[in-house]
Scaffold this motif. Structure first.
Motif, PDB file in Angstrom:
ATOM      1  N   ALA A 106      -2.793  -4.885  10.602  1.00  0.00           N
ATOM      2  CA  ALA A 106      -4.081  -5.460  10.212  1.00  0.00           C
ATOM      3  C   ALA A 106      -4.972  -5.681  11.432  1.00  0.00           C
ATOM      4  CB  ALA A 106      -3.857  -6.772   9.466  1.00  0.00           C
ATOM      5  N   SER A 111      -1.887   1.883   9.912  1.00  0.00           N
ATOM      6  CA  SER A 111      -1.168   1.995   8.651  1.00  0.00           C
ATOM      7  C   SER A 111       0.324   1.905   8.908  1.00  0.00           C
ATOM      8  CB  SER A 111      -1.477   3.330   7.964  1.00  0.00           C
ATOM      9  OG  SER A 111      -2.864   3.483   7.762  1.00  0.00           O
ATOM     10  N   TYR A 209       0.951   0.783   3.525  1.00  0.00           N
ATOM     11  CA  TYR A 209      -0.055  -0.255   3.773  1.00  0.00           C
ATOM     12  C   TYR A 209      -1.172   0.373   4.592  1.00  0.00           C
ATOM     13  CZ  TYR A 209      -2.378  -4.167   6.072  1.00  0.00           C
ATOM     14  OH  TYR A 209      -3.324  -5.036   6.551  1.00  0.00           O
ATOM     15  N   PRO A 210      -2.419   0.143   4.265  1.00  0.00           N
ATOM     16  CA  PRO A 210      -2.946  -0.732   3.191  1.00  0.00           C
ATOM     17  C   PRO A 210      -3.303   0.027   1.911  1.00  0.00           C
ATOM     18  CG  PRO A 210      -4.734  -0.132   4.659  1.00  0.00           C
ATOM     19  CD  PRO A 210      -3.505   0.592   5.171  1.00  0.00           C
ATOM     20  N   ASP A 214      -1.694  -4.631   0.172  1.00  0.00           N
ATOM     21  CA  ASP A 214      -2.034  -5.231   1.452  1.00  0.00           C
ATOM     22  C   ASP A 214      -1.221  -6.484   1.742  1.00  0.00           C
ATOM     23  OD1 ASP A 214      -3.107  -6.902  -0.399  1.00  0.00           O
ATOM     24  OD2 ASP A 214      -5.162  -6.851   0.359  1.00  0.00           O
TER      25      ASP A 214
END
Length: 218
Positions: A106, A111, A209-210, A214
């Protein structure tokens, strides 16, 4: 022991610090196993007095207690975080690493992917050949999965015949299919386990992800 009989490191230390003699006392564990050595250096020649030797023995005793306590703490930590059979991270450590990797992804706009790996026909192996062969199969399967991904990836055993792999920093999601297929291919090869030859197959699910979710729980 005399300075002339100690190791090169001891002689080097004594030379640099101006010490001219030293004596050592072994550090022994509670069951008598050697744990190390405590060394007393002196700036003058001659035998150490009884007070010096008492301090040396006391330092050795305290060192043994500290070393054994540290080893027990490390063993307990390992048992709480790793699967006893395969040596892989367990469910608890997996969750911690997943949250950590999602946080990194994040922050960095990256990813990551999860591979959920299940061994087909494992129950049949356990029922027909016994749990000992089943355990050997799990150990070998864990090694094959580990060999099929990067060293920086995490493989964990969730329980039973279920494994999961965290693949951080996945730039090309199409690459995941190739990784999964390589693991499937590795699992189709026969397992030679204690004079038995075992064949299993593998099912793998992939989440990213994402793109798929998430949150770690999802």
């Amino acid at each position: 022991m005399r300075l002339a009989t100690v190791s090169e490191n001891c002689r080097s230390f004594a030379s640099k610090t101006g010490m001219v003699s030293c004596w050592s006392d072994p550090i022994s564990g509670s069951s008598g196993q050697p744990l190390g050595v405590v060394t007393l250096y002196r700036g003058q020649a001659g035998e150490p007095n009884e007070l010096d030797m008492g301090r040396l023995r006391y330092a050795s005793h305290l060192s043994a207690i500290a070393i054994e306590r540290k080893r027990i703490e490390e063993q307990m930590q390992h048992q709480a975080s790793y699967d006893n059979l395969t040596g892989l991270p367990n469910r608890r450590l997996f969750r911690d690493r997943l949250h950590e990797e999602i946080g990194k992804a994040a922050r960095n706009g990256e990813s990551l992917a999860l591979l959920f790996i299940d061994l087909d026909r494992f129950k049949e192996v356990n029922d027909t050949m016994g749990h000992e062969i089943g355990d050997l199969l799990l150990v070998e399967a864990a090694q094959r999965i580990r060999a099929g991904i990067r060293e920086t990836d995490t493989v964990a055993r969730l329980g039973g015949d279920e494994f999961i792999a965290i693949l951080p920093r996945v730039d090309d999601m199409s690459h995941l299919g190739r990784v999964a297929q390589n693991i499937v291919n590795a699992m189709t090869k026969p397992f030679s386990l204690d004079k038995h030859t075992v064949y299993v197959s593998t099912s793998i699910g992939i989440a990213a992800y994402p793109f798929d979710t998430d949150t770690a729980d999802a």
